[in-house]
Design a protein around this motif. Structure first.
Motif, PDB file in Angstrom:
ATOM      1  N   ARG A 107      42.974  48.264  38.986  1.00 45.85           N
ATOM      2  CA  ARG A 107      44.635  49.484  38.432  1.00 45.85           C
ATOM      3  C   ARG A 107      45.500  48.836  38.965  1.00 45.85           C
ATOM      4  O   ARG A 107      47.219  48.523  38.656  1.00 45.85           O
ATOM      5  N   TYR A 108      45.447  47.397  40.099  1.00 42.54           N
ATOM      6  CA  TYR A 108      46.017  46.554  40.038  1.00 42.54           C
ATOM      7  C   TYR A 108      45.028  45.519  39.638  1.00 42.54           C
ATOM      8  O   TYR A 108      44.217  44.955  39.611  1.00 42.54           O
ATOM      9  N   TYR A 109      46.846  44.018  39.073  1.00 40.25           N
ATOM     10  CA  TYR A 109      45.704  42.752  38.880  1.00 40.25           C
ATOM     11  C   TYR A 109      45.084  42.232  40.413  1.00 40.25           C
ATOM     12  O   TYR A 109      44.518  41.450  39.921  1.00 40.25           O
ATOM     13  N   TRP A 110      46.359  42.473  41.128  1.00 40.53           N
ATOM     14  CA  TRP A 110      45.530  41.197  42.234  1.00 40.53           C
ATOM     15  C   TRP A 110      44.049  42.516  43.177  1.00 40.53           C
ATOM     16  O   TRP A 110      42.756  41.149  43.265  1.00 40.53           O
ATOM     17  N   VAL A 111      43.601  43.375  42.812  1.00 41.94           N
ATOM     18  CA  VAL A 111      42.923  44.119  43.204  1.00 41.94           C
ATOM     19  C   VAL A 111      41.358  43.218  42.436  1.00 41.94           C
ATOM     20  O   VAL A 111      40.110  43.320  43.041  1.00 41.94           O
ATOM     21  N   SER A 112      41.858  43.743  40.489  1.00 49.28           N
ATOM     22  CA  SER A 112      40.800  43.469  39.524  1.00 49.28           C
ATOM     23  C   SER A 112      40.508  41.836  40.363  1.00 49.28           C
ATOM     24  O   SER A 112      38.994  41.374  40.210  1.00 49.28           O
ATOM     25  N   ALA A 113      41.576  40.869  40.227  1.00 51.64           N
ATOM     26  CA  ALA A 113      41.304  39.362  40.985  1.00 51.64           C
ATOM     27  C   ALA A 113      40.582  39.243  41.779  1.00 51.64           C
ATOM     28  O   ALA A 113      39.258  38.526  41.658  1.00 51.64           O
TER      29      ALA A 113
END
Length: 200
Positions: A107-113
């Motif tokens: 849901r969030y870019y930083w979590v995916s990264a």
């Protein structure tokens, strides 16, 4: 003459409470327990990489064959005992927290990264690092006494420094993402290559 009275100040509108994004399914107690597991496993994994890197640099710099043997055997024992449980505990607890809390996993870019970085660090630890540690132990076991030549060591000295350094760098960057949480939230329904704000 009656004294003039100032009009009463209107109450300022209350700030809307910041809403957490929907999607959390874990009960509070389970979520806190998982956070404890994730933090402990993550810090332990980071400490393990630092210990392995310290021993590898010691083996790279020393001219003492006995110290080199001791460093590589200690690296082998630490790796066999801790790499698998710590890397898997960090990865699995992070995935469960992402899927079971309001943050989500994608849901969030930083979590995916952070997920992809943790996955890469776990793969590097389980596959590349474990293999390099076993190579180092095999070399010193083949030469239990006396000096060990550079030809016998080959690339072992460099490989045992490079691989934990890469894993450590990946995980440190994941820690930075956890603290600063950059890049914001993914747009619902966004497609790769779509221009933001474009219609149609």
């Amino acid at each position: 003459m009656r004294p003039s009275t100032a009009p009463a100040a209107e109450p300022s509108p209350a700030r809307p409470a910041r809403r957490r994004p929907p999607g959390g399914t874990l009960p509070p107690r389970a979520r806190k327990s998982l956070v404890v597991v994730h933090v402990v496993a993550s810090v332990s994994w980071l400490a393990l990489m630092l210990c392995l890197l310290t021993l590898a640099v010691t083996a790279l710099a020393t001219e003492d064959a006995d110290r080199l043997r001791s460093a590589y055997r200690a690296m082998g024992m630490l790796g066999d005992a801790l790499i698998l449980p710590l890397s898997l505990a960090t990865l699995v607890s992070g995935v469960v927290l992402g899927l079971g809390t309001s943050w989500g996993l994608f849901r969030y870019y930083w979590v995916s990264a952070k997920f992809w970085l943790t996955l890469a660090a776990a793969a590097a630890s389980l596959i590349a690092l474990s293999a390099r540690l076993h190579d180092a132990v095999r070399v010193v076991d083949a030469h239990p006494t006396g000096p060990i030549s550079a030809a016998d060591l080959g690339f072992v000295r460099l490989n045992t420094v490079i691989v934990p350094s890469v894993a450590l760098a990946l995980y440190l960057f994941a820690v930075v993402l956890s603290v600063f949480k950059p890049w914001g939230r993914r747009r619902p329904g966004s497609r790769r290559g779509r221009i933001p704000g474009a219609r149609g």
